[in-house]
Design an enzyme around this catalytic site. Structure first.
Site, PDB file in Angstrom:
ATOM      1  N   HIS A 215       0.728  -1.522  -0.042  1.00 56.89           N
ATOM      2  CA  HIS A 215      -0.609   0.424  -0.028  1.00 56.89           C
ATOM      3  C   HIS A 215       1.379   1.353  -0.129  1.00 56.89           C
ATOM      4  CE1 HIS A 215       0.758   0.991   4.393  1.00 56.89           C
ATOM      5  NE2 HIS A 215       0.708  -0.702   4.437  1.00 56.89           N
ATOM      6  N   CYS A 231       3.158  -4.802   6.641  1.00 57.60           N
ATOM      7  CA  CYS A 231       2.348  -4.880   5.242  1.00 57.60           C
ATOM      8  C   CYS A 231       3.682  -3.789   4.659  1.00 57.60           C
ATOM      9  CB  CYS A 231       1.073  -3.277   5.057  1.00 57.60           C
ATOM     10  SG  CYS A 231      -0.357  -4.447   6.043  1.00 57.60           S
TER      11      CYS A 231
END
Length: 255
Positions: A215, A231
């Site tokens: 992301h 992440c």
């Protein structure tokens, strides 16, 4: 061996040959190395093949280049263009002070050394880099931030789907660690302060959500660092570029 001119008498033992009439000084100097190789001093008549001399007889035109040529991409230009401010989805994404980002973590085209097929996303945790493998031996490389110790995932999976300006919902265990996040237990709307940034790619393995994402992030200074909850984060301008290049079903390899 070269013959003496007809008008000269061969020297007697011990007599010197007048070399001015036999060889030019230039010939003697330039040929000294070859004479030593061929054993002229001993009047050797042996024929030497190329393998004996250990010479490379490879035809130059048949030699493969050490590395393939790097392709040109209209979206891989100067950092002042790639990381300029932009309007996306109704949001004004601020410019990134790219001078403060190490050159190795800026978007660029490199030779593909991952060994993976075109279309594969490869995240190298130790390098803090993400590679999108291209056709023709190239890869587009982006700098990333990764999870800190204890929050990392590795393996083979795929991108199940992607979202633009996604909603972020902190998992219950994160809320336990950071109670102030309880206000977002039903989700934080997409926006400039959203931890998922401008885009998110959701990683699934064997049809199940791994909980890990690739992301964007408004925190450009975190690129190259290990400080997330697992992440893989990119500069917002970079995740927008990466998102535009994937089919949302790309294979993902995290090593």
């Amino acid at each position: 061996m070269r013959e003496l001119p007809q008008n000269l008498t061969p020297p007697a033992n011990g007599d010197a040959i007048e070399t001015e009439h036999l060889y030019s000084r230039r010939f003697v100097l330039s040929g000294a190395g070859a004479m030593a190789l061929l054993g002229i001093a001993g009047c050797s008549t042996a024929t030497l093949e190329l393998p004996q001399l250990q010479l490379d007889d490879t035809v130059t035109g048949s030699v493969r280049p050490i590395r393939p040529a790097i392709s040109v991409d209209k979206n891989i230009t100067g950092p002042d263009v790639m990381y300029a401010a932009l309007t996306d989805g109704g949001f004004e994404v601020p410019a990134v002070p790219y001078q403060k980002v190490k050159p190795e973590f800026r978007r660029q085209i490199v030779v593909n050394e991952t060994g993976e097929a075109p279309g594969t996303i490869v995240v190298h945790l130790q390098e803090r880099k993400l590679y999108l493998v291209q056709e023709g031996g190239d890869a587009i490389r982006y700098g990333v931030g990764i999870g800190k110790d204890g929050f990392r995932w590795s393996g083979r999976a795929n991108i199940q789907y992607g979202k633009e300006w996604p909603t972020w919902t902190p998992p219950p265990e994160m809320i336990q660690r950071k109670p102030e996040l309880v206000k977002w237990q039903n989700g934080q709307p997409g926006g400039l302060t959203n931890p998922l940034g401008a885009r998110a790619l959701y990683i699934y393995q064997d049809g199940k959500d791994t909980g890990y994402r690739i992301h964007g992030s408004p925190e450009w200074a975190s690129i190259g660092q290990a400080m997330s909850s697992g992440c893989v984060r990119l500069i917002n301008q970079d995740i927008i570029d990466l998102y535009s290049r994937v089919s949302k079903k790309n294979p993902v390899v995290v090593v």
